[in-house]
Each structure stands twice: as structure tokens, then as C-alpha cells.
Design a protein around this motif. Sequence first.
Motif, short mmCIF file in Angstrom:
data_model
loop_
_atom_site.label_atom_id
_atom_site.label_comp_id
_atom_site.label_asym_id
_atom_site.label_seq_id
_atom_site.Cartn_x
_atom_site.Cartn_y
_atom_site.Cartn_z
N TYR A 100 110.04 78.72 44.58
CA TYR A 100 111.16 79.13 43.72
C TYR A 100 111.49 78.05 42.72
O TYR A 100 111.68 78.32 41.56
CB TYR A 100 112.39 79.54 44.53
CG TYR A 100 112.72 78.69 45.72
CD1 TYR A 100 112.24 79.00 46.97
CD2 TYR A 100 113.53 77.57 45.57
CE1 TYR A 100 112.55 78.22 48.05
CE2 TYR A 100 113.85 76.80 46.66
CZ TYR A 100 113.35 77.13 47.90
OH TYR A 100 113.67 76.34 48.98
N LYS A 154 103.27 71.78 46.37
CA LYS A 154 104.06 72.01 45.15
C LYS A 154 105.17 70.98 44.99
O LYS A 154 105.34 70.38 43.93
CB LYS A 154 104.65 73.43 45.18
CG LYS A 154 103.58 74.51 45.00
CD LYS A 154 104.16 75.90 45.03
CE LYS A 154 104.51 76.38 46.42
NZ LYS A 154 103.38 76.52 47.36
N ILE A 155 105.94 70.75 46.07
CA ILE A 155 107.08 69.83 45.96
C ILE A 155 106.59 68.38 45.93
O ILE A 155 107.00 67.58 45.07
CB ILE A 155 108.07 70.06 47.13
CG1 ILE A 155 108.69 71.45 47.02
CG2 ILE A 155 109.15 68.98 47.14
CD1 ILE A 155 109.47 71.90 48.25
N ASP A 174 97.20 64.43 52.97
CA ASP A 174 97.26 65.89 53.02
C ASP A 174 95.94 66.40 53.57
O ASP A 174 94.91 65.73 53.42
CB ASP A 174 97.52 66.46 51.60
CG ASP A 174 98.06 67.89 51.64
OD1 ASP A 174 97.48 68.73 52.35
OD2 ASP A 174 99.05 68.16 50.96
N THR A 232 112.96 65.65 53.08
CA THR A 232 113.59 66.88 52.57
C THR A 232 112.74 68.08 52.98
O THR A 232 112.86 69.15 52.39
CB THR A 232 113.73 66.86 51.03
OG1 THR A 232 112.43 66.79 50.44
CG2 THR A 232 114.57 65.70 50.54
N ASP A 258 117.68 65.33 54.10
CA ASP A 258 118.34 66.58 53.70
C ASP A 258 118.21 67.61 54.80
O ASP A 258 118.77 68.70 54.70
CB ASP A 258 117.70 67.11 52.40
CG ASP A 258 118.43 68.34 51.87
OD1 ASP A 258 119.67 68.26 51.70
OD2 ASP A 258 117.79 69.39 51.67
P1 NAD Z 1 103.33 73.71 49.88
O1 NAD Z 1 102.68 74.69 50.80
O2 NAD Z 1 103.09 73.87 48.39
O3 NAD Z 1 102.86 72.22 50.26
C1 NAD Z 1 102.77 71.77 51.59
C2 NAD Z 1 101.63 70.78 51.66
O4 NAD Z 1 101.60 70.24 52.98
C3 NAD Z 1 100.26 71.43 51.39
O5 NAD Z 1 99.56 70.69 50.41
C4 NAD Z 1 99.58 71.38 52.76
O6 NAD Z 1 98.17 71.21 52.65
C5 NAD Z 1 100.24 70.15 53.36
N1 NAD Z 1 100.10 70.10 54.82
C6 NAD Z 1 100.09 71.13 55.71
N2 NAD Z 1 99.88 70.66 56.97
C7 NAD Z 1 99.75 69.32 56.85
C8 NAD Z 1 99.50 68.28 57.79
N3 NAD Z 1 99.31 68.54 59.08
N4 NAD Z 1 99.43 67.03 57.31
C9 NAD Z 1 99.59 66.75 56.01
N5 NAD Z 1 99.82 67.69 55.06
C10 NAD Z 1 99.89 68.95 55.49
O7 NAD Z 1 104.87 73.72 50.22
P2 NAD Z 1 106.07 73.20 49.31
O8 NAD Z 1 106.58 74.31 48.48
O9 NAD Z 1 105.68 71.91 48.66
O10 NAD Z 1 107.18 72.93 50.45
C11 NAD Z 1 106.98 71.94 51.45
C12 NAD Z 1 108.04 72.09 52.52
O11 NAD Z 1 109.31 71.74 51.98
C13 NAD Z 1 108.24 73.53 53.03
O12 NAD Z 1 107.33 73.85 54.04
C14 NAD Z 1 109.65 73.50 53.53
O13 NAD Z 1 109.64 73.17 54.92
C15 NAD Z 1 110.31 72.36 52.76
N6 NAD Z 1 111.37 72.82 51.85
C16 NAD Z 1 112.61 72.27 51.97
C17 NAD Z 1 113.64 72.68 51.13
C18 NAD Z 1 115.02 72.08 51.18
O14 NAD Z 1 115.96 72.66 50.63
N7 NAD Z 1 115.21 70.94 51.82
C19 NAD Z 1 113.39 73.68 50.18
C20 NAD Z 1 112.10 74.20 50.07
C21 NAD Z 1 111.09 73.77 50.92
#
Ligand code: NAD
Length: 330
Positions: A100, A154-155, A174, A232, A258
Motif C-alpha cells: 500500500y 519493498k519496505i 535476504d 517495524t 513500532d
Molecule cells: P516484502 O514481501 O516486499 O519483503 C519481505 C522481504 O523479506 C522479502 O524480500 C523476502 O525475501 C524477505 N524474507 C522472507 N523470509 C526471510 C528470511 N527468513 N530471512 C531474510 N529475509 C526474508 O514485504 P514488505 O512489504 O517489505 O513488508 C515487510 C514486513 O513489514 C511485512 O511482512 C509486515 O510484517 C511488516 N509491515 C509492518 C507495517 C507496520 O505498520 N509496522 C506495515 C506494513 C508491513
Amino acid sequence: MRIAVFSVKPYDHSFLEKANEEHQHELVFFETHLSQATVALANGFPAVCVFVNDQLDAPVLQALALGGTAIIALRCAGFNNVDLRAAQAHQILVVRVPAYSPHAVAEHTVALILTLNRQIHRAYNRVREGNFALDGLLGFDLHGLTLGIIGTGKIGFEVAKIMSGFGCQVVGYDLTPHPDSKQIGIQYVELDDIFALADILTLHCPLTPQTHHIIDTQAVHKMKTGVMLINTSRGAVIDTLAVVNGLKSGKIGYLGLDVYEEEEGLFFEDLSNIVLQDDIFARLLTFPNVVITGHQAFFTRNALEKIAHTTLTNIAEFQKLGQCSNQITI
Ligand code: NAD
């Protein structure tokens, strides 16, 4: 479609109502979380819409299936609170909002880094009390430091971009390197090496069995003394007790959170008149070098608009096609 919407706050209400002008779903709002105790409220609703701390375990999913629910729409990206196998067994489709605003979470991550480094949380209170002394507010330049990112999706990638703008070297861990990592010079290393190299370590992986307590006592032991740790992502990626011990020994110099592993029933509520029962959380609040926000990294106008729009579009797509491009597969 008739949708039971759980864990609704006033802001969810207004963003969902606005997004629904386009869809005309029938939205029924519940302030309560979805759990075994409240699942009866969803009886007869083909669609159920939930957030991060709703519990979609096997008994809840069974009750939803018996009540005729065919789709669960998460208003978030993470799906660690859903038993996906149970959902599949009951033929309930689970959909989410995969992206989002990575900017919202990435920018909040950087806000925590800057707050901790320049002691903004302490300076704010001091100045309001007429205390303009600088002792205890000493920071450090970010330029030239090494930022470690666990999870460069992404984040994590947005955080890498912002922090390389400050002049940080970025090292990443990663399972799948980001396709554009070379553009900003992310150097991928092993997990132990990221602990050893990072001056600031920030967590952006999802919560899975592999990442549960990825930051434990051994991991803290491998980090640089005085490291800044930021989370976060999801609370249980960190073993909080291990981190409390790291703060007490001085191994961890700064902590920005967070999310918290026991945040359910705590975050998103005004508990200011209630005695806090969680002793570990209470201990965290006593450290001058800890800043905690209550799961607000996602909380921007832009993100809420996108979440509401994508959630209702996901349900409309399912209604039309019987499937959805944002469905989660095991
Ligand atoms: P994403 O799927 O784009 O990225 C996650 C990354 O983590 C990927 O590159 C994946 O390969 C990697 N990953 C998965 N398993 C792994 C492991 N065992 N070791 C190392 N890397 C690993 O997700 P995103 O959009 O970047 O979001 C990441 C996380 O942030 C979400 O899963 C969610 O839990 C959290 N989040 C928190 C908030 C908040 O308000 N605090 C908001 C949105 C998302």
C-alpha cells in the motif's frame, strides 16, 4: 457483497466508506477484534475483513466456514495471524493488500533512527520544561555508517534508498536479493555477518517460523557494542527479553520499535487509565535509549486510502471471478 469488518477504528470507518462509493458493498462495522469469543458476529457474512491483531486460527476459521464465509480480506500486508492451511481446508480464500505504501513504513523507520540518534524524544521534553542543557543529547553522524537490513523487499529497499542518501553503506540479508540492489549498492552478506557489520540494524522480513526470534540472545551477542536496533516488521521477529538484557548490558545502544510480540490487546487502544500488566513492556519503557510507537508505521493518509481501495477491490474481484490477484497461496 455483505462484509463484516472487524477491529474498526473511526479512521478505518471513514476511509472504507469513501472507497466503498465505487463498490457499494454492504459494510457492517465491529470495533471488536475477531477471535473465538467474537466469531459468532460474522455468522452469515460471505466476506470478513480483518486487521493485524485479529486471530484467524483453526477454530475461528472453522466457525467462519460453518457460518458461510468464503473470503477473508486482510487490511494489511502481513498474514502471520492467519492459519492458511485451515483456511485452505475450509475453502476460504484469504486476500491481502500486498503493497500500500512501502514509503509510509520506510519513512517511519527512518524517523525512529533519527529520533534515537539525535535524542529528539528527550530534547522535546527538556525544552518544554525550560531545560536547555545538552548533556545526554549527544548524537552521531549517519554518514559513513553501515546500515544492516534483514529483508530487502519493498519496505527494506525503500529504507536502503533513503539511508544511502544519508551516506550510509548498506548491507542486506535476504533469501531473495532485490532485483535493483546494485542501483544503490546493497551488499548481500550472511546473517552472522550482518550482525557483525551493522552499526544500525533494521528488520523488514515477514514473521514466519524461520524469522521468529531471528533476534535472540545469540544474535545480540554477535552484534557490535552500542548497535542501534529497529523493528517495524512484526514483534515476534525479536525475542524481547533477549533485547532487554542487551539494553541492560549496553550491547544494544538504541532500540526503536513500532511492533511488539505481545502487542495484541495493548496497541491501538487508549489504556492510559489502566495499570500496565506486561512487565517486559513496562521495563522497555524505562530505558532512555528506547523509543516505541504503537504500530503506526503504516498510518499515513496515502496508505489508508490505498488499503481501503485495494481491500474492497479484492472482494469485488472475488465476487466477479471467484478468485483474486491478491490471494495468498501456501
Ligand atoms: P516484502 O514481501 O516486499 O519483503 C519481505 C522481504 O523479506 C522479502 O524480500 C523476502 O525475501 C524477505 N524474507 C522472507 N523470509 C526471510 C528470511 N527468513 N530471512 C531474510 N529475509 C526474508 O514485504 P514488505 O512489504 O517489505 O513488508 C515487510 C514486513 O513489514 C511485512 O511482512 C509486515 O510484517 C511488516 N509491515 C509492518 C507495517 C507496520 O505498520 N509496522 C506495515 C506494513 C508491513
